[in-house]
Design an enzyme around this catalytic site. Structure first.
Site, PDB file in Angstrom:
ATOM      1  CG  ASP A 113     -10.606   2.414  -3.604  1.00 24.54           C
ATOM      2  OD1 ASP A 113     -10.135   3.466  -4.100  1.00 24.54           O
ATOM      3  OD2 ASP A 113     -10.065   1.824  -2.660  1.00 24.54           O
ATOM      4  CD  GLU A 197      -6.445   6.085  -0.701  1.00 27.46           C
ATOM      5  OE1 GLU A 197      -5.707   6.828  -0.073  1.00 27.46           O
ATOM      6  OE2 GLU A 197      -7.506   5.643  -0.222  1.00 27.46           O
TER       7      GLU A 197
HETATM    8 ZN   LIG Z   1      -9.298   8.842   0.071  1.00 26.51          ZN
END
Ligand SMILES: [Zn+2]
Length: 540
Positions: A113, A197
């Site tokens: 992401d 993340e």
């Molecule tokens: Zn990163």
């Protein structure tokens, strides 16, 4: 969010042949012509082709289906085994080759992401539109002009797109070709692609090593942004919430209100900042400054009343009474503002004002060169709906507790110079606000050493217990990653990077905040108590 292409041109070897493999994947996106022209001629071509493909697939956090499909289809096109867990993380397995068949597996990890931000004047829908790459020359370190790849008015997503591209590139290298032109064998690779993340390490948090079939105990995380630095540690953390019961002055004991003013003491204009990344800078904490200013002001009011009446002024030995105290908001931010309301006899008002002024001067002497916006003020609050104030003992318990909580950096690492190992942020307080009869205080603690984190939380609990807290609740901690000076991977990486830096010594660093590595290492723990084996984090 910019990153330089490799300095050296690619040797004319088999590495150039792989770009077509990426393009052949079933879910290969249409790459816009401007993006293709930005990466034209960059080396290695398969890496840049993967990066251009990833850039052309919208991949905000929690909307990673399309990018994961690209990864999975690429693995399938190579005939590589792949697994997936319930959180959405994907692992692709490449057997060892070129003599590395029997080597221990290496986990190579990055998150798919990206952060989605854009300039106000750019029309871009991150759910639909491809990131458009551009290539430009700009002066970099040491005044040397370098070639850069950037995005057109949006975040580039090199964090962590370039790490993902590097992992895909390794997966795609044919088994019979020497890596890097150096004839080096490749060990079995477990390429781990995590999701979500950027909004809070959620993919790593939910990672299921058994479902993924991870066996590697050596991890290379490809999510460090600074070229030339190797990261070998991060902080774990956990919050602690204290509830402190408070008593209000009984109606019949209240001072005659026509003789009293409600004054508000405010601390504002502080820098605040991240409670991990900025904690070593010695920034002021508004909650603690406000508690200190209020305590001094109440004492000054007492002294003034005693001087007039020959004895304590208030019903219970307190001339000024605390009505409420609030400050801070996010658990991971150093508080920038705090305010307290006091019920003050008119006769003590000037003593309070003088005391607050003296506090401001004292804070300025201590913090003024850093905290240029620091302001401490006291002003009448004409809000007539003030609840009855707290009694003297309650106010003293609250202020004493706030002032005795551990705060800021508490210990530095013995392994990494200047690294804060353990810290606490007194993050927020809400006491007797909107008529409540308790205080809620939130602390956010961090440490790269698990037991040290709990010892800080023991200290917080001890201060709370002395103050008469009714409950102290610790959140489930997330794990840190304690730097290991004897790491073998660090040794190897250092040697290799030194060559790339033309002999300059790579930085060996750690961060006082959470990284996926901390969580992954704990998840991959084989149960021998040694954490998840050896690992480093670096930017490719
Ligand atoms: Zn990163």
């Amino acid at each position: 969010t910019n990153m330089p292409p490799p300095a050296k041109p690619a040797p004319a070897d088999a590495s150039t042949a792989d770009a077509s493999t990426a393009a052949a994947s079933a879910s290969a996106p249409a790459i816009p012509p401007e993006t293709l022209s930005a990466i034209k001629g960059l080396s290695p071509p398969d890496l840049w082709h993967h990066f251009a493909s990833l850039s052309s697939i919208p991949r905000p956090s929690r909307r990673e289906t399309a990018v994961l499909k690209y990864v999975k289809d690429f693995a399938d096109s190579l005939g590589l085994r792949r697994t997936e867990d319930a959180a959405g993380n994907v692992c692709v397995f490449r057997p060892g080759s070129g003599g590395g068949e029997d080597a221990i597996p290496v986990v190579i990890q990055g998150h798919v992401d990206m952060v989605t931000e854009k300039n106000a004047d750019v029309d871009h829908d991150f759910d639909v539109d491809p990131i458009l790459l551009r290539r430009f020359e700009e002066e970099g370190h040491g005044g040397k002009v370098a070639t850069w790849i950037g995005a057109r008015g949006t975040t580039l997503g090199a964090d962590n797109g370039i790490g993902v591209a590097a992992a895909l590139t390794l997966l795609g290298r044919p088994a019979d070709v020497d890596v890097d032109g150096g004839g080096r064998p490749l060990p079995p690779i477990e390429a781990l692609f995590t999701v979500d993340e950027e909004t809070g390490l959620n993919g790593a948090m939910g990672l299921d090593p058994e479902a993924l079939g991870l066996t590697g105990r050596t991890m290379l995380n490809l999510d460090t942004e600074e070229w030339g630095d190797l990261y070998v540690g991060c902080a774990g953390g956990g919050d602690t919430r204290i509830t402190l019961p408070l008593s209000r002055v009984e109606e019949r004991e209240r001072a005659k209100e026509e003789d009293a003013d409600v004054l508000e003491v405010r601390v504002e204009g502080l820098m605040g900042g991240h409670s991990g990344i900025n904690i070593h800078e010695g920034r002021a904490n508004a909650v603690l400054l406000c508690a200190s200013a209020v305590r001094s002001a109440m004492k000054a009011a007492d002294d003034a009343a005693a001087a007039v009446a020959g004895g304590p002024g208030g019903a219970d030995g307190t001339a000024a009474a605390l009505v409420s105290f609030e400050g801070g908001d996010k658990h991971n931010a150093i508080p920038r503002e705090a305010r307290a309301r006091l019920l003050v006899p008119k006769s003590a008002r000037s003593a309070i004002e003088a005391s607050v002024k003296a506090s401001e001067e004292g804070f300025a002497a201590e913090y003024g060169t850093l905290e240029k916006g620091l302001k401490v003020s006291v002003a009448a609050d004409d809000d007539a709906s003030s609840p009855p104030p707290l009694d003297g003992p309650s106010a003293r318990r609250l202020l004493s507790m706030l002032l005795s909580l551990p705060s800021g950096p508490l210990k530095f690492s013995h392994v990494i110079p200047d690294l804060v190992e353990t810290s606490n942020n007194v993050a927020s307080v809400s006491a007797a606000a909107s008529g409540s009869s308790s205080a809620s205080v939130l602390c956010s603690s961090r440490s790269s050493v698990g037991p040290a984190l709990e010892r800080v939380r023991d200290r917080i609990e001890a201060a709370a217990s002395l103050a008469g807290a009714s409950s102290v609740v610790r959140s489930e901690p997330y794990p840190g990653w304690n730097p290991d000076p004897n790491s073998e991977v660090l040794d190897v990486a250092r040697r290799l990077l030194r060559d790339r830096l033309h002999g300059a010594e790579p930085g060996v660093k750690a961060i006082h905040a959470g990284l996926e590595c901390g969580l992954l290492r704990e998840k991959m723990d084989s149960g021998d108590g040694g954490g998840g084996g050896d690992g480093i984090s670096f930017g490719p």
